[in-house]
Each structure stands twice: as structure tokens, then as C-alpha cells.
Design a protein around this motif. Structure first.
Motif, PDB file in Angstrom:
ATOM      1  N   HIS A   1       0.869  -1.196   0.000  1.00 44.86           N
ATOM      2  CA  HIS A   1       0.000   0.000   0.000  1.00 44.86           C
ATOM      3  C   HIS A   1       0.898   1.236   0.000  1.00 44.86           C
ATOM      4  CE1 HIS A   1      -4.040   1.772   1.666  1.00 44.86           C
ATOM      5  NE2 HIS A   1      -3.457   2.586   0.775  1.00 44.86           N
ATOM      6  N   SER A   2       1.569   1.423  -1.136  1.00 47.74           N
ATOM      7  CA  SER A   2       2.538   2.511  -1.251  1.00 47.74           C
ATOM      8  C   SER A   2       2.834   2.748  -2.726  1.00 47.74           C
ATOM      9  CB  SER A   2       3.831   2.141  -0.504  1.00 47.74           C
ATOM     10  OG  SER A   2       4.903   2.962  -0.893  1.00 47.74           O
ATOM     11  N   VAL A   3       2.888   4.020  -3.151  1.00 50.34           N
ATOM     12  CA  VAL A   3       3.183   4.346  -4.548  1.00 50.34           C
ATOM     13  C   VAL A   3       4.595   3.876  -4.903  1.00 50.34           C
ATOM     14  CG1 VAL A   3       3.549   6.244  -6.173  1.00 50.34           C
ATOM     15  CG2 VAL A   3       1.600   6.303  -4.625  1.00 50.34           C
ATOM     16  N   SER A   4       5.562   4.209  -4.075  1.00 50.34           N
ATOM     17  CA  SER A   4       6.940   3.833  -4.381  1.00 50.34           C
ATOM     18  C   SER A   4       7.161   2.329  -4.274  1.00 50.34           C
ATOM     19  CB  SER A   4       7.901   4.568  -3.439  1.00 50.34           C
ATOM     20  OG  SER A   4       7.610   4.251  -2.081  1.00 50.34           O
ATOM     21  N   GLY A   5       6.447   1.694  -3.307  1.00 48.50           N
ATOM     22  CA  GLY A   5       6.587   0.244  -3.166  1.00 48.50           C
ATOM     23  C   GLY A   5       6.035  -0.495  -4.369  1.00 48.50           C
ATOM     24  N   ILE A   6       4.921  -0.066  -4.914  1.00 52.87           N
ATOM     25  CA  ILE A   6       4.349  -0.710  -6.098  1.00 52.87           C
ATOM     26  C   ILE A   6       5.268  -0.501  -7.305  1.00 52.87           C
ATOM     27  CG2 ILE A   6       2.431  -0.609  -7.741  1.00 52.87           C
ATOM     28  CD1 ILE A   6       0.590   0.035  -5.357  1.00 52.87           C
ATOM     29  N   ALA A   7       5.780   0.737  -7.455  1.00 49.90           N
ATOM     30  CA  ALA A   7       6.676   1.022  -8.580  1.00 49.90           C
ATOM     31  C   ALA A   7       7.928   0.138  -8.517  1.00 49.90           C
ATOM     32  CB  ALA A   7       7.068   2.487  -8.573  1.00 49.90           C
ATOM     33  N   ALA A   8       8.420  -0.106  -7.276  1.00 47.43           N
ATOM     34  CA  ALA A   8       9.626  -0.921  -7.131  1.00 47.43           C
ATOM     35  C   ALA A   8       9.362  -2.386  -7.478  1.00 47.43           C
ATOM     36  CB  ALA A   8      10.159  -0.809  -5.701  1.00 47.43           C
ATOM     37  N   MET A   9       8.134  -2.866  -7.310  1.00 54.45           N
ATOM     38  CA  MET A   9       7.801  -4.253  -7.616  1.00 54.45           C
ATOM     39  C   MET A   9       7.599  -4.489  -9.115  1.00 54.45           C
ATOM     40  SD  MET A   9       5.260  -5.669  -4.644  1.00 54.45           S
ATOM     41  CE  MET A   9       5.194  -7.246  -5.473  1.00 54.45           C
ATOM     42  N   GLY A  10       7.282  -3.400  -9.857  1.00 56.10           N
ATOM     43  CA  GLY A  10       7.025  -3.570 -11.285  1.00 56.10           C
ATOM     44  C   GLY A  10       8.266  -3.390 -12.138  1.00 56.10           C
ATOM     45  N   THR A  11       8.073  -3.670 -13.411  1.00 52.17           N
ATOM     46  CA  THR A  11       9.143  -3.496 -14.388  1.00 52.17           C
ATOM     47  C   THR A  11       8.777  -2.335 -15.293  1.00 52.17           C
ATOM     48  OG1 THR A  11       9.634  -5.878 -14.367  1.00 52.17           O
ATOM     49  CG2 THR A  11      10.424  -4.595 -16.267  1.00 52.17           C
ATOM     50  N   PRO A  12       9.624  -1.304 -15.370  1.00 51.17           N
ATOM     51  CA  PRO A  12       9.308  -0.182 -16.251  1.00 51.17           C
ATOM     52  C   PRO A  12       9.327  -0.638 -17.711  1.00 51.17           C
ATOM     53  CG  PRO A  12      10.985   0.438 -14.642  1.00 51.17           C
ATOM     54  CD  PRO A  12      10.824  -1.050 -14.560  1.00 51.17           C
ATOM     55  N   ILE A  13       8.336  -0.121 -18.475  1.00 55.88           N
ATOM     56  CA  ILE A  13       8.263  -0.426 -19.906  1.00 55.88           C
ATOM     57  C   ILE A  13       8.074   0.878 -20.668  1.00 55.88           C
ATOM     58  CG2 ILE A  13       7.344  -2.765 -19.524  1.00 55.88           C
ATOM     59  CD1 ILE A  13       4.574  -1.617 -20.260  1.00 55.88           C
ATOM     60  N   ALA A  14       8.336   0.837 -21.979  1.00 57.25           N
ATOM     61  CA  ALA A  14       8.163   2.020 -22.813  1.00 57.25           C
ATOM     62  C   ALA A  14       6.691   2.392 -22.871  1.00 57.25           C
ATOM     63  CB  ALA A  14       8.709   1.761 -24.209  1.00 57.25           C
ATOM     64  N   THR A  15       6.451   3.666 -22.971  1.00 59.53           N
ATOM     65  CA  THR A  15       5.069   4.145 -23.012  1.00 59.53           C
ATOM     66  C   THR A  15       4.346   3.559 -24.215  1.00 59.53           C
ATOM     67  OG1 THR A  15       5.760   6.215 -21.953  1.00 59.53           O
ATOM     68  CG2 THR A  15       3.626   6.207 -23.064  1.00 59.53           C
ATOM     69  N   GLU A  16       5.072   3.417 -25.358  1.00 59.88           N
ATOM     70  CA  GLU A  16       4.421   2.885 -26.555  1.00 59.88           C
ATOM     71  C   GLU A  16       4.013   1.421 -26.383  1.00 59.88           C
ATOM     72  OE1 GLU A  16       7.806   3.908 -26.711  1.00 59.88           O
ATOM     73  OE2 GLU A  16       7.117   5.988 -26.848  1.00 59.88           O
ATOM     74  N   ALA A  17       4.663   0.724 -25.445  1.00 60.34           N
ATOM     75  CA  ALA A  17       4.376  -0.696 -25.228  1.00 60.34           C
ATOM     76  C   ALA A  17       3.332  -0.913 -24.144  1.00 60.34           C
ATOM     77  CB  ALA A  17       5.663  -1.442 -24.893  1.00 60.34           C
ATOM     78  N   ALA A  18       2.868   0.166 -23.508  1.00 62.45           N
ATOM     79  CA  ALA A  18       1.918   0.041 -22.389  1.00 62.45           C
ATOM     80  C   ALA A  18       0.589  -0.508 -22.870  1.00 62.45           C
ATOM     81  CB  ALA A  18       1.722   1.390 -21.721  1.00 62.45           C
ATOM     82  N   LEU A  19      -0.036  -1.329 -22.011  1.00 63.65           N
ATOM     83  CA  LEU A  19      -1.335  -1.923 -22.295  1.00 63.65           C
ATOM     84  C   LEU A  19      -2.312  -1.561 -21.165  1.00 63.65           C
ATOM     85  CD1 LEU A  19      -0.205  -5.504 -23.403  1.00 63.65           C
ATOM     86  CD2 LEU A  19      -0.974  -3.631 -24.894  1.00 63.65           C
ATOM     87  N   PRO A  20      -3.624  -1.553 -21.473  1.00 67.26           N
ATOM     88  CA  PRO A  20      -4.596  -1.339 -20.385  1.00 67.26           C
ATOM     89  C   PRO A  20      -4.405  -2.406 -19.306  1.00 67.26           C
ATOM     90  CG  PRO A  20      -5.653  -1.069 -22.496  1.00 67.26           C
ATOM     91  CD  PRO A  20      -4.264  -1.599 -22.792  1.00 67.26           C
ATOM     92  N   GLY A  21      -4.345  -1.943 -18.063  1.00 72.60           N
ATOM     93  CA  GLY A  21      -4.091  -2.834 -16.936  1.00 72.60           C
ATOM     94  C   GLY A  21      -2.720  -2.615 -16.349  1.00 72.60           C
ATOM     95  N   ASP A  22      -1.793  -1.982 -17.107  1.00 74.38           N
ATOM     96  CA  ASP A  22      -0.495  -1.625 -16.548  1.00 74.38           C
ATOM     97  C   ASP A  22      -0.684  -0.508 -15.504  1.00 74.38           C
ATOM     98  OD1 ASP A  22       1.129  -3.449 -17.908  1.00 74.38           O
ATOM     99  OD2 ASP A  22       1.316  -2.137 -19.675  1.00 74.38           O
ATOM    100  N   ILE A  23       0.389  -0.228 -14.783  1.00 77.13           N
ATOM    101  CA  ILE A  23       0.303   0.751 -13.686  1.00 77.13           C
ATOM    102  C   ILE A  23       1.019   2.040 -14.096  1.00 77.13           C
ATOM    103  CG2 ILE A  23       0.911   1.237 -11.290  1.00 77.13           C
ATOM    104  CD1 ILE A  23       0.777  -1.823 -10.805  1.00 77.13           C
ATOM    105  N   VAL A  24       0.278   3.155 -14.015  1.00 74.06           N
ATOM    106  CA  VAL A  24       0.824   4.487 -14.286  1.00 74.06           C
ATOM    107  C   VAL A  24       1.416   5.024 -12.983  1.00 74.06           C
ATOM    108  CG1 VAL A  24       0.328   6.826 -15.053  1.00 74.06           C
ATOM    109  CG2 VAL A  24      -0.910   4.883 -16.062  1.00 74.06           C
ATOM    110  N   THR A  25       2.675   5.447 -13.052  1.00 75.15           N
ATOM    111  CA  THR A  25       3.352   5.978 -11.865  1.00 75.15           C
ATOM    112  C   THR A  25       3.704   7.447 -12.101  1.00 75.15           C
ATOM    113  OG1 THR A  25       4.291   3.802 -11.359  1.00 75.15           O
ATOM    114  CG2 THR A  25       5.296   5.720 -10.301  1.00 75.15           C
ATOM    115  N   LEU A  26       3.241   8.294 -11.192  1.00 79.92           N
ATOM    116  CA  LEU A  26       3.517   9.738 -11.236  1.00 79.92           C
ATOM    117  C   LEU A  26       4.183  10.140  -9.924  1.00 79.92           C
ATOM    118  CD1 LEU A  26       0.204   9.347 -12.319  1.00 79.92           C
ATOM    119  CD2 LEU A  26       0.926  11.488 -13.358  1.00 79.92           C
ATOM    120  N   PRO A  27       4.701  11.381  -9.817  1.00 79.47           N
ATOM    121  CA  PRO A  27       5.278  11.817  -8.541  1.00 79.47           C
ATOM    122  C   PRO A  27       4.239  11.771  -7.415  1.00 79.47           C
ATOM    123  CG  PRO A  27       5.961  13.290 -10.306  1.00 79.47           C
ATOM    124  CD  PRO A  27       4.918  12.387 -10.887  1.00 79.47           C
ATOM    125  N   GLY A  28       4.396  10.825  -6.487  1.00 78.16           N
ATOM    126  CA  GLY A  28       3.503  10.707  -5.332  1.00 78.16           C
ATOM    127  C   GLY A  28       2.116  10.192  -5.659  1.00 78.16           C
TER     128      GLY A  28
END
Length: 263
Positions: A198-225
Motif C-alpha cells: 500500500h505505497s506508490v513507491s513500493g508498487i513502482a519498485a515491484m514492477g518493471t518499467p516499460i516504454a510508453t508505446e508498449a503500455a497496455l490497459p491494466g499496466d500501472i501508471v506511476t507519477l510523482p507521489g
């Protein structure tokens, strides 16, 4: 018989005096045919003159007001009583010592600092979150123990996320009674058996960053805070902030990036 007072006694005395004087006077008799003597004429004139002097004096005496006959002792006594009242200050009012005494007071007041207001808001939010959890359905731990969607699929993640549109934002919320941003993402993914912090930074750390062009519905959008679930075409669904609800909207910050879970 009732005593009529000093005025009555004085009037009686004057009447007696008047009667006595009148009895001594010789009133002129009717003229005789014969010529009166010089002595008789002089006597008649004298009688009239005496009557003219005595009678007005008697009536003036009767007309004197009653207080003219007040004794000197009574006047002295009245004057003494007046002086006594002056010295005693008769206009003073004495109040009993047992009389009630009213007291007045002013309510106290104080100022609330910005820090205290912020702390109060956070406490209210935490209480609301706790109430929301208690009133909601299954918790994240319940979903992880028995996920309704055991097979993970990104498209299904996006579809489940859309079911919670309109749920109010609640700080710390992680149930359909109220969500904050990371609580919303964690709750959706928990239904697929995936545990996220239950944390923005914790979720971002668990995922794998991908290119924006490769993003699919269901992926996680990460913004500052902040974070949310990607829906494609620059749109995402999230729990925005206080006073708002879970809803679909454009990604508002160009500094975002996408992470994917499960790869």
C-alpha cells in the motif's frame, strides 16, 4: 363632643370679645323730630369710628392660618426632627448581607495553529478509513486468500478497475468503501492473487518499467507521489484526492512512466 382644635377656640374667643365690645357701644337711635344735640352727634360719630377700627381687626384675627397659633415647642420639635434625618442620611439604602450577588465571567478562547488543523484532518481521514474498512466487503488479505480471478490478465485488470468508478477518495482507504490511490491499485490486483504494498513507491519498485508505446490497459501508471491503472490513449483510472471519487481521466503529468507486474 370632638375638640375642634386651636382654630375653633380662637374663633370662640374672638366672638366673645366682639360681643362684649358691642354691648358697651351705644348705637345711634333713629332720629327724633327734634334737633339732636351736639353731644349726641359727637357720641354717634365716635361709636362708628370705634366699630370701624375694632371689627376689621377682629376678622383679621379670625382669618389667621392655623399654623400661626402653633406653639413654639412644636416648631422647635419639627426642626429637630429634620436635623436628625439630615444627619442620619435617610436616603441611604441598607442591603442585607445575605442578598444574592451576581458574578460575570468571560469565556476563554484560543487559536488553532495550521499544524493542529492538519493533524486534525489526518485524524479524521484515518478514522474515516477505518470506518470504511469496517463497513466494506472483503479486505485485500481476504482477496489474496481466495482470489476471484485466479488467472492474471491485463485486460481483465482494466475491466475490474472500471467497476469501482464513483467510490469516494479516503486517505488510507483500501476497500470499496473508500480508496486512496495506491490502495485502489492494490485492491484491484489482489483480486488476481497479486499482493502489492500500500505505497506508490513500493508498487513502482515491484514492477518493471516499460516504454510508453508498449503500455497496455491494466499496466500501472506511476507519477510523482501518485499512481493509477492505465486504460490506453493517454487515459487512466485513479482515486484522485480529497473530495473526489475514483474516475477515468487523462494522465495529467508528462513526467509519468509505466510499470508492469508479472514479467
Amino acid at each position: 363632643m370632638t375638640n375642634a382644635g386651636p382654630e375653633h377656640d380662637r374663633s370662640t374667643e374672638v366672638a366673645v370679645q366682639f360681643k362684649a365690645i358691642a354691648s358697651k357701644l351705644t348705637l345711634p337711635t333713629a332720629p327724633r323730630i327734634s334737633r339732636p344735640s351736639a353731644k349726641s352727634v359727637r357720641s354717634g360719630i365716635l361709636s362708628v369710628a370705634v366699630m370701624g377700627l375694632v371689627v376689621p381687626g377682629l376678622f383679621a384675627t379670625v382669618a389667621l392660618p392655623a399654623y400661626a397659633f402653633r406653639s413654639p415647642d412644636a416648631a422647635i420639635q419639627a426642626s429637630g426632627e429634620l436635623e436628625t434625618l439630615k444627619k442620619a442620611d435617610a436616603q441611604n439604602l441598607t442591603v442585607a448581607g445575605s442578598a444574592s450577588v451576581l458574578s460575570a465571567s468571560r469565556d476563554g478562547f484560543g487559536a488553532t495553529s495550521p499544524e493542529e488543523l492538519a493533524a486534525a484532518r489526518e485524524a479524521e481521514a484515518a478514522a474515516a478509513a477505518a470506518a470504511a474498512v469496517a463497513a466494506s466487503g472483503p479486505s485485500i488479505s481476504d482477496l489474496l486468500a481466495n482470489p476471484p480471478y485466479p488467472s492474471f490478465d491485463l485486460a481483465s485488470v482494466a475491466s475490474v478497475a472500471l467497476q469501482y468508478q464513483g467510490v469516494p477518495y479516503v486517505y488510507g482507504g483500501a476497500t470499496p468503501a473508500g480508496f486512496d490511490c495506491s490502495g485502489f491499485v492494490s485492491y484491484v490486483y489482489a483480486q488476481f492473487g497479486i499482493a502489492l504494498p500500500h505505497s506508490v513507491s513500493g508498487i513502482a519498485a515491484m514492477g518493471t518499467p516499460i516504454a510508453t508505446e508498449a503500455a497496455l490497459p491494466g499496466d500501472i501508471v506511476t507519477l510523482p507521489g501518485h499512481n493509477g491503472i492505465y486504460l490506453g490513449d493517454g487515459m487512466f483510472i485513479d482515486a484522485p484526492d480529497y473530495g473526489d471519487v475514483v474516475r477515468v481521466r487523462p494522465i495529467y503529468d508528462s513526467g509519468y512512466y509505466i510499470v508492469r507486474i508479472g514479467i
